[in-house]
Design a protein around this motif. Sequence first.
Motif, PDB file in Angstrom:
ATOM      1  N   ASP A 124       0.841  -1.194   0.000  1.00  0.00           N
ATOM      2  CA  ASP A 124       0.000   0.000   0.000  1.00  0.00           C
ATOM      3  C   ASP A 124       0.877   1.245   0.000  1.00  0.00           C
ATOM      4  O   ASP A 124       2.106   1.162  -0.088  1.00  0.00           O
ATOM      5  N   GLU A 125       0.270   2.413   0.085  1.00  0.00           N
ATOM      6  CA  GLU A 125       1.011   3.669   0.008  1.00  0.00           C
ATOM      7  C   GLU A 125       2.011   3.844   1.144  1.00  0.00           C
ATOM      8  O   GLU A 125       3.031   4.506   0.980  1.00  0.00           O
ATOM      9  N   SER A 126       1.738   3.237   2.284  1.00  0.00           N
ATOM     10  CA  SER A 126       2.669   3.343   3.413  1.00  0.00           C
ATOM     11  C   SER A 126       3.906   2.477   3.217  1.00  0.00           C
ATOM     12  O   SER A 126       4.934   2.703   3.846  1.00  0.00           O
ATOM     13  N   GLY A 127       3.799   1.489   2.337  1.00  0.00           N
ATOM     14  CA  GLY A 127       4.909   0.569   2.117  1.00  0.00           C
ATOM     15  C   GLY A 127       5.033  -0.485   3.188  1.00  0.00           C
ATOM     16  O   GLY A 127       5.948  -1.312   3.161  1.00  0.00           O
ATOM     17  N   ARG A 128       4.096  -0.502   4.136  1.00  0.00           N
ATOM     18  CA  ARG A 128       4.190  -1.407   5.287  1.00  0.00           C
ATOM     19  C   ARG A 128       3.191  -2.561   5.220  1.00  0.00           C
ATOM     20  O   ARG A 128       3.261  -3.499   6.005  1.00  0.00           O
ATOM     21  N   LYS A 129       2.240  -2.487   4.319  1.00  0.00           N
ATOM     22  CA  LYS A 129       1.205  -3.518   4.222  1.00  0.00           C
ATOM     23  C   LYS A 129       1.238  -4.180   2.849  1.00  0.00           C
ATOM     24  O   LYS A 129       1.197  -3.501   1.822  1.00  0.00           O
ATOM     25  N   ALA A 130       1.325  -5.508   2.833  1.00  0.00           N
ATOM     26  CA  ALA A 130       1.347  -6.253   1.575  1.00  0.00           C
ATOM     27  C   ALA A 130      -0.034  -6.234   0.925  1.00  0.00           C
ATOM     28  O   ALA A 130      -1.048  -6.455   1.589  1.00  0.00           O
ATOM     29  N   THR A 131      -0.054  -5.967  -0.383  1.00  0.00           N
ATOM     30  CA  THR A 131      -1.325  -5.923  -1.128  1.00  0.00           C
ATOM     31  C   THR A 131      -1.193  -6.726  -2.423  1.00  0.00           C
ATOM     32  O   THR A 131      -1.644  -6.290  -3.484  1.00  0.00           O
ATOM     33  N   VAL A 132      -0.561  -7.887  -2.330  1.00  0.00           N
ATOM     34  CA  VAL A 132      -0.286  -8.693  -3.521  1.00  0.00           C
ATOM     35  C   VAL A 132      -1.514  -9.468  -3.982  1.00  0.00           C
ATOM     36  O   VAL A 132      -1.874  -9.458  -5.161  1.00  0.00           O
ATOM     37  N   ASP A 133      -2.164 -10.143  -3.045  1.00  0.00           N
ATOM     38  CA  ASP A 133      -3.288 -11.021  -3.388  1.00  0.00           C
ATOM     39  C   ASP A 133      -4.575 -10.204  -3.463  1.00  0.00           C
ATOM     40  O   ASP A 133      -5.407 -10.213  -2.550  1.00  0.00           O
ATOM     41  N   THR A 134      -4.742  -9.487  -4.575  1.00  0.00           N
ATOM     42  CA  THR A 134      -5.923  -8.640  -4.767  1.00  0.00           C
ATOM     43  C   THR A 134      -6.549  -8.931  -6.120  1.00  0.00           C
ATOM     44  O   THR A 134      -5.916  -9.495  -7.020  1.00  0.00           O
ATOM     45  N   LEU A 135      -7.779  -8.515  -6.290  1.00  0.00           N
ATOM     46  CA  LEU A 135      -8.475  -8.699  -7.562  1.00  0.00           C
ATOM     47  C   LEU A 135      -7.792  -7.905  -8.678  1.00  0.00           C
ATOM     48  O   LEU A 135      -7.780  -8.333  -9.844  1.00  0.00           O
ATOM     49  N   GLU A 136      -7.227  -6.756  -8.325  1.00  0.00           N
ATOM     50  CA  GLU A 136      -6.551  -5.928  -9.322  1.00  0.00           C
ATOM     51  C   GLU A 136      -5.327  -6.642  -9.886  1.00  0.00           C
ATOM     52  O   GLU A 136      -5.103  -6.669 -11.114  1.00  0.00           O
ATOM     53  N   ASN A 137      -4.505  -7.205  -9.001  1.00  0.00           N
ATOM     54  CA  ASN A 137      -3.324  -7.921  -9.465  1.00  0.00           C
ATOM     55  C   ASN A 137      -3.700  -9.208 -10.199  1.00  0.00           C
ATOM     56  O   ASN A 137      -3.027  -9.606 -11.159  1.00  0.00           O
ATOM     57  N   LEU A 138      -4.767  -9.845  -9.745  1.00  0.00           N
ATOM     58  CA  LEU A 138      -5.231 -11.063 -10.427  1.00  0.00           C
ATOM     59  C   LEU A 138      -5.678 -10.723 -11.847  1.00  0.00           C
ATOM     60  O   LEU A 138      -5.370 -11.456 -12.799  1.00  0.00           O
ATOM     61  N   ARG A 139      -6.380  -9.620 -12.001  1.00  0.00           N
ATOM     62  CA  ARG A 139      -6.815  -9.188 -13.333  1.00  0.00           C
ATOM     63  C   ARG A 139      -5.606  -8.948 -14.244  1.00  0.00           C
ATOM     64  O   ARG A 139      -5.628  -9.312 -15.429  1.00  0.00           O
ATOM     65  N   ALA A 140      -4.551  -8.369 -13.689  1.00  0.00           N
ATOM     66  CA  ALA A 140      -3.349  -8.091 -14.478  1.00  0.00           C
ATOM     67  C   ALA A 140      -2.674  -9.380 -14.947  1.00  0.00           C
ATOM     68  O   ALA A 140      -2.330  -9.522 -16.126  1.00  0.00           O
ATOM     69  N   LEU A 141      -2.501 -10.330 -14.025  1.00  0.00           N
ATOM     70  CA  LEU A 141      -1.832 -11.574 -14.398  1.00  0.00           C
ATOM     71  C   LEU A 141      -2.667 -12.396 -15.369  1.00  0.00           C
ATOM     72  O   LEU A 141      -2.122 -13.072 -16.256  1.00  0.00           O
ATOM     73  N   ARG A 142      -3.957 -12.363 -15.216  1.00  0.00           N
ATOM     74  CA  ARG A 142      -4.814 -13.102 -16.156  1.00  0.00           C
ATOM     75  C   ARG A 142      -4.765 -12.481 -17.553  1.00  0.00           C
ATOM     76  O   ARG A 142      -4.816 -13.199 -18.563  1.00  0.00           O
ATOM     77  N   TYR A 143      -4.644 -11.157 -17.612  1.00  0.00           N
ATOM     78  CA  TYR A 143      -4.497 -10.503 -18.911  1.00  0.00           C
ATOM     79  C   TYR A 143      -3.180 -10.921 -19.566  1.00  0.00           C
ATOM     80  O   TYR A 143      -3.139 -11.261 -20.756  1.00  0.00           O
ATOM     81  N   VAL A 144      -2.090 -10.908 -18.787  1.00  0.00           N
ATOM     82  CA  VAL A 144      -0.781 -11.323 -19.309  1.00  0.00           C
ATOM     83  C   VAL A 144      -0.827 -12.775 -19.766  1.00  0.00           C
ATOM     84  O   VAL A 144      -0.312 -13.126 -20.842  1.00  0.00           O
ATOM     85  N   GLN A 145      -1.449 -13.623 -18.961  1.00  0.00           N
ATOM     86  CA  GLN A 145      -1.538 -15.040 -19.316  1.00  0.00           C
ATOM     87  C   GLN A 145      -2.330 -15.236 -20.615  1.00  0.00           C
ATOM     88  O   GLN A 145      -1.966 -16.073 -21.462  1.00  0.00           O
ATOM     89  N   LYS A 146      -3.385 -14.462 -20.786  1.00  0.00           N
ATOM     90  CA  LYS A 146      -4.179 -14.554 -22.009  1.00  0.00           C
ATOM     91  C   LYS A 146      -3.367 -14.108 -23.217  1.00  0.00           C
ATOM     92  O   LYS A 146      -3.438 -14.719 -24.300  1.00  0.00           O
ATOM     93  N   LEU A 147      -2.577 -13.034 -23.058  1.00  0.00           N
ATOM     94  CA  LEU A 147      -1.702 -12.578 -24.133  1.00  0.00           C
ATOM     95  C   LEU A 147      -0.729 -13.674 -24.547  1.00  0.00           C
ATOM     96  O   LEU A 147      -0.534 -13.950 -25.734  1.00  0.00           O
ATOM     97  N   LEU A 148      -0.112 -14.301 -23.535  1.00  0.00           N
ATOM     98  CA  LEU A 148       0.883 -15.335 -23.800  1.00  0.00           C
ATOM     99  C   LEU A 148       0.254 -16.558 -24.477  1.00  0.00           C
ATOM    100  O   LEU A 148       0.826 -17.139 -25.402  1.00  0.00           O
ATOM    101  N   SER A 149      -0.918 -16.937 -24.028  1.00  0.00           N
ATOM    102  CA  SER A 149      -1.573 -18.130 -24.582  1.00  0.00           C
ATOM    103  C   SER A 149      -2.098 -17.898 -25.994  1.00  0.00           C
ATOM    104  O   SER A 149      -2.304 -18.850 -26.759  1.00  0.00           O
ATOM    105  N   SER A 150      -2.292 -16.629 -26.373  1.00  0.00           N
ATOM    106  CA  SER A 150      -2.804 -16.313 -27.712  1.00  0.00           C
ATOM    107  C   SER A 150      -1.765 -16.561 -28.797  1.00  0.00           C
ATOM    108  O   SER A 150      -2.112 -16.683 -29.982  1.00  0.00           O
ATOM    109  N   GLY A 151      -0.498 -16.592 -28.405  1.00  0.00           N
ATOM    110  CA  GLY A 151       0.574 -16.781 -29.382  1.00  0.00           C
ATOM    111  C   GLY A 151       1.073 -15.488 -29.987  1.00  0.00           C
ATOM    112  O   GLY A 151       2.050 -15.487 -30.746  1.00  0.00           O
ATOM    113  N   SER A 152       0.454 -14.366 -29.653  1.00  0.00           N
ATOM    114  CA  SER A 152       0.889 -13.078 -30.187  1.00  0.00           C
ATOM    115  C   SER A 152       1.827 -12.337 -29.238  1.00  0.00           C
ATOM    116  O   SER A 152       2.306 -11.259 -29.555  1.00  0.00           O
TER     117      SER A 152
END
Length: 423
Positions: free
Chosen positions: A220-248
């Motif tokens: 988070d903004e304080s740098g003291r709290k982990a915010t890795v496991d969130t819907l926002e980050n999940l959306r990002a990784l799923r987008y990257v995974q879809k790009l990779l699986s498309s072959g493009s």
Amino acid sequence: MSRLRIPLESIRARRTGPLAVTLALLASLTACGSGYESQVKQQEGTVTLQVLIGSGTTAETRITRELTGEWAARTGNKVQLVRAAELEQQLGQSFAGGSPPDLFYLAPASFSRYADSGSLHAYGSKLKVEDDIYPNLREIFSQDDRLYCAPKDFSTLALMIDTDAWKEAGLTEADIPTTWAELATVAEKLTTGKRVGLAFDDTTKRIGVFMKQSGGWFVDESGRKATVDTLENLRALRYVQKLLSSGSAAFSSTVDAGWGGEALGKGSAAMTIEGAWAVGALDADFPDRNWRAVELPKGPAGEGTLSFTNCWGIPERSDKQKASVSLVNHLMSERSQRRIGDAMGVIPANEKAAAGFGADNPEFKGFLDGAPYAQGELTGAGLGPVQDDFDAQLLRLTKGEDPKKMLARVQRNAEQALKGADR
């Protein structure tokens, strides 16, 4: 303007980042820091400053020697420039041994460790150009609203495009991608039997841009709290995974390239996500490749890119602080920052200097456009190994690994690291 010719080896070194110091050095640093709050009598008259810099490039050493030499000639002082083979290791050993350099490069990943132990002198308020430094760069090296050390220069990530491949695919200026959907579309159009449309490195130092564009990040903004496991980050990784699986799209390592710039230069990718250091590398190793850099597309949460920098650190227990601050003021002046940018192909940390640099170097526009909102590297103590572990998992995205499991694991590791740092 003649562009820089930067060796590929130095580019890889800057991307990889400093080595982690040993636990023994960490313990010694913490112990030494306990007495750093006491005042040290400053030396009067002329002094000799020992300045420790990273191995970097020949151009980096040359311009640093020139600028520090100018300051020495003007003030009557002397500068001993030391080029470290392993910066993090040598710096840690010097602090543990009680004889740190008077001025030194300090990476974001090491900042909290030195600041928290009381080893760093917070001299930001003594900088003549403090308000001229990009605010998001100041934030990286600040604690409790105090700027500890001045960011010396930086780079952001941009979308680099093979302009010949772009024309061959029938794409025009109107097709420059501004959203995730458009990026996927042009990547598909640019993909042929010999190249992928988009290639980038399999590290969070590249994929992190999608996390930011999705509204997520590691902490988070304080740098003291982990915010890795969130819907926002999940959306990002799923987008990257879809790009990779498309072959493009593909990771650079899977298209016979050591990094994104090489993939673009060799023609195994039509686009890549890389930093300003790629400008000199492409000109040096692939002078016939025609390219341009544009601002990265926006994600669901808006714009996002990453920045990479080091700062000028000064020890808290140093009797040469006044001279060291004077030298940093010289290095951070608008004139000096312009010269650093021109010599090294990096963006000046001084905003006024960056404006002039951009006007004279239009090929850097894509990188400069993201400068005001670029996310800095992680500074929390102990987060380096967590990020390394995350990087080691990212290749599994191409094998159908569930991103949710990755994020849950990194979240646990980050929480443990931050909890340990607060003890």
